[in-house]
Enzyme design. Structure first.
Site, PDB file in Angstrom:
ATOM      1  N   PHE A 112       0.900  -1.104   0.234  1.00 42.71           N
ATOM      2  CA  PHE A 112       0.210   0.112   0.117  1.00 42.71           C
ATOM      3  C   PHE A 112       0.924   1.318   0.019  1.00 42.71           C
ATOM      4  O   PHE A 112       1.756   1.255   0.908  1.00 42.71           O
ATOM      5  CB  PHE A 112      -0.961  -0.253   1.234  1.00 42.71           C
ATOM      6  CG  PHE A 112      -2.111   1.065   1.312  1.00 42.71           C
ATOM      7  CD1 PHE A 112      -3.168   0.787   0.556  1.00 42.71           C
ATOM      8  CD2 PHE A 112      -1.872   1.955   1.946  1.00 42.71           C
ATOM      9  CE1 PHE A 112      -4.136   1.747   0.631  1.00 42.71           C
ATOM     10  CE2 PHE A 112      -2.895   2.955   1.960  1.00 42.71           C
ATOM     11  CZ  PHE A 112      -4.004   2.981   1.246  1.00 42.71           C
ATOM     12  N   ASP A 183       2.082  -5.976   8.011  1.00 45.44           N
ATOM     13  CA  ASP A 183       1.084  -5.010   8.103  1.00 45.44           C
ATOM     14  C   ASP A 183      -0.173  -5.804   7.829  1.00 45.44           C
ATOM     15  O   ASP A 183      -0.202  -6.426   6.793  1.00 45.44           O
ATOM     16  CB  ASP A 183       1.183  -3.983   6.996  1.00 45.44           C
ATOM     17  CG  ASP A 183       0.093  -2.804   7.041  1.00 45.44           C
ATOM     18  OD1 ASP A 183      -1.023  -3.255   7.532  1.00 45.44           O
ATOM     19  OD2 ASP A 183       0.141  -1.511   6.701  1.00 45.44           O
ATOM     20  N   ARG A 355     -13.184  -4.176  -7.227  1.00 50.46           N
ATOM     21  CA  ARG A 355     -12.587  -4.904  -6.155  1.00 50.46           C
ATOM     22  C   ARG A 355     -13.798  -5.174  -4.993  1.00 50.46           C
ATOM     23  O   ARG A 355     -14.654  -4.223  -4.938  1.00 50.46           O
ATOM     24  CB  ARG A 355     -11.747  -4.168  -5.360  1.00 50.46           C
ATOM     25  CG  ARG A 355     -11.105  -4.751  -3.976  1.00 50.46           C
ATOM     26  CD  ARG A 355      -9.989  -4.113  -3.510  1.00 50.46           C
ATOM     27  NE  ARG A 355     -10.631  -2.736  -2.711  1.00 50.46           N
ATOM     28  CZ  ARG A 355      -9.978  -2.109  -1.881  1.00 50.46           C
ATOM     29  NH1 ARG A 355      -8.602  -2.218  -1.309  1.00 50.46           N
ATOM     30  NH2 ARG A 355     -10.280  -1.022  -1.359  1.00 50.46           N
TER      31      ARG A 355
END
Ligand SMILES: *Cc1c(COP(=O)(O)O)cnc(C)c1O
Length: 396
Positions: A112, A183, A355
């Protein structure tokens, strides 16, 4: 047996909406509004500053952290909450770099952007010898070399749902003397995670995605027991001090995970997180994962059967995939706008990804079938190709 029909009843889900975007922002738990209102009126309103002691505001960050810890395989006393995920990435990376004498941080190109941006900013501050190296996700293992100090990965790719093997990758990193930061933004509440078994050194994540604690909800950070009392907080705020109310002029890091606190916790957001975790406290993650795989597989099969113009961007093998399904489509932005206009909410990620997140606590087979029917109709009639669906909003 988990009763997912019962958990669905615990959420406020607007009529005529199929919400396949809980991977970006979870829906409102029905008890959250009253819990926040109670914190405002009974605690802030009545107790004023005494709420820090009387209502337990000061202990909340770590008490809530322990409840998240159960979902990610962290022992008690090793997770705390606060700030935002970007801040927690910075903290974990600074602490990990301080522990290793090495100056290279390895990550992947699918990470990200905020994680990579925070790393860049930190490394710039540390000096020109420090380097962020990003390689394609499938090549990470072969770049675990002795010059790398920290491996910083997001376990589940936010665009495609591709999942790294945390245990295997951590083991391979440790074999080269590399510390690991995981993460869990798209893992916590989405898949089974066992930080202890994997031997992860640090982990971070947010609570507004799968955990349903609301927009702006605090992030969490995990520090493994062997590092907890030696990890150096770069963001050395007063609430991470060993004695915040001694108001000593010099910083001394607090005990264990408490040192990862920075400043005043967001008490009202913590109240919403508390309500959200009441639901999570009852969840069996193995059962949730099994249901998630069923929903995702059903969605892929239904869409692929009728929409050859959409190509699967997510791993087909469920063991390699998180709790979301993505398709490539060149007009994906317009197609997603058309879905949203019909009450099917997913999202679009540049350049061409549609998505959809699958969250068994409140999404069931009926929702999946209804979503498939909408997508098939939009794609086969080209309903997406209308001017209003091509106009871009700021948040996609
Ligand atoms: C959602 C997400 C973020 C967002 O960070 P914030 O500071 O909470 O805005 C960061 N990293 C990853 C991997 C994410 O998925």
């Amino acid at each position: 047996m988990m009763d997912f029909a019962a958990t669905k009843a615990l959420f406020h889900l607007p009529d005529d909406i199929i919400y396949l975007d809980g991977n970006s922002l979870g829906p409102l738990p029905k008890t959250a509004a009253a819990r926040v209102a109670q914190t405002v009126t009974d605690e802030w309103g009545q107790m004023l500053i005494t709420g820090w002691n009387k209502a337990g505001w000061m202990d909340q960050p770590t008490a809530l952290g322990d409840r998240i810890g159960r979902l990610i395989g962290a022992p008690k006393g090793h997770v705390t909450t606060g700030d935002t995920l970007s801040i927690k990435v910075y903290q974990a990376l600074a602490a990990a770099l301080a522990k290793t004498g090495r100056k290279v941080v390895l990550s992947d190109t699918g990470n990200f952007p905020s994680d990579l941006y925070m790393a860049e900013g930190l490394l710039r501050t540390l000096g020109p010898d420090y380097q962020l190296k990003t390689v394609p996700p499938q090549d990470v293992a072969k770049h675990l070399t002795k010059d790398v100090g920290v491996l910083m990965l997001t376990q589940i790719d936010y665009r495609t749902g591709r999942m790294h093997d945390m245990a295997a990758m951590t083991k391979a990193a440790h074999a080269q003397g590399i510390l690991t930061i995981w993460d869990l933004a798209h893992s916590a509440g989405a898949v089974e995670v066992d930080l202890s078994a994997a031997g992860a050194d640090f982990a971070v994540g947010c609570t507004y995605k799968y955990l349903n604690a609301g927009p702006g909800a605090p992030a969490f950070i995990y520090v493994a027991p062997q590092h907890a009392d030696t990890a150096l907080p770069a963001l050395s705020g007063w609430l991470g001090h060993e004695a915040p109310f001694a108001f000593a002029p010099a910083y001394a890091a607090g005990h264990g995970i408490e040192r990862m606190r920075v400043g005043t916790p967001p008490v009202l957001q913590m109240a919403a997180l508390d309500a959200a975790l009441d639901i999570w406290d009852t969840v069996d993650m193995a059962a949730l994962r099994a249901k998630s795989v069923t929903l995702c597989d059903r969605f892929i099969a239904g869409v692929e059967a009728a929409c050859p113009m959409l190509t699967l961007a997510s791993p087909r093998d469920a063991t390699q995939r998180g709790s979301q399904v993505s398709f490539h489509f060149e007009n994906g932005y317009a197609a997603m706008q058309a879905c949203i206009a019909r009450g099917l909410i997913g999202d679009f990620r540049a350049p061409d990804i549609m998505r959809f997140g699958f969250t068994p606590l409140y999404i069931d087979e009926g929702d999946v079938d209804a979503a498939i029917a909408i997508i098939v109709d939009i794609m086969t009639t080209r309903a997406w190709d209308a001017p209003e669906f091509h106009r871009r909003n700021a948040v996609t």
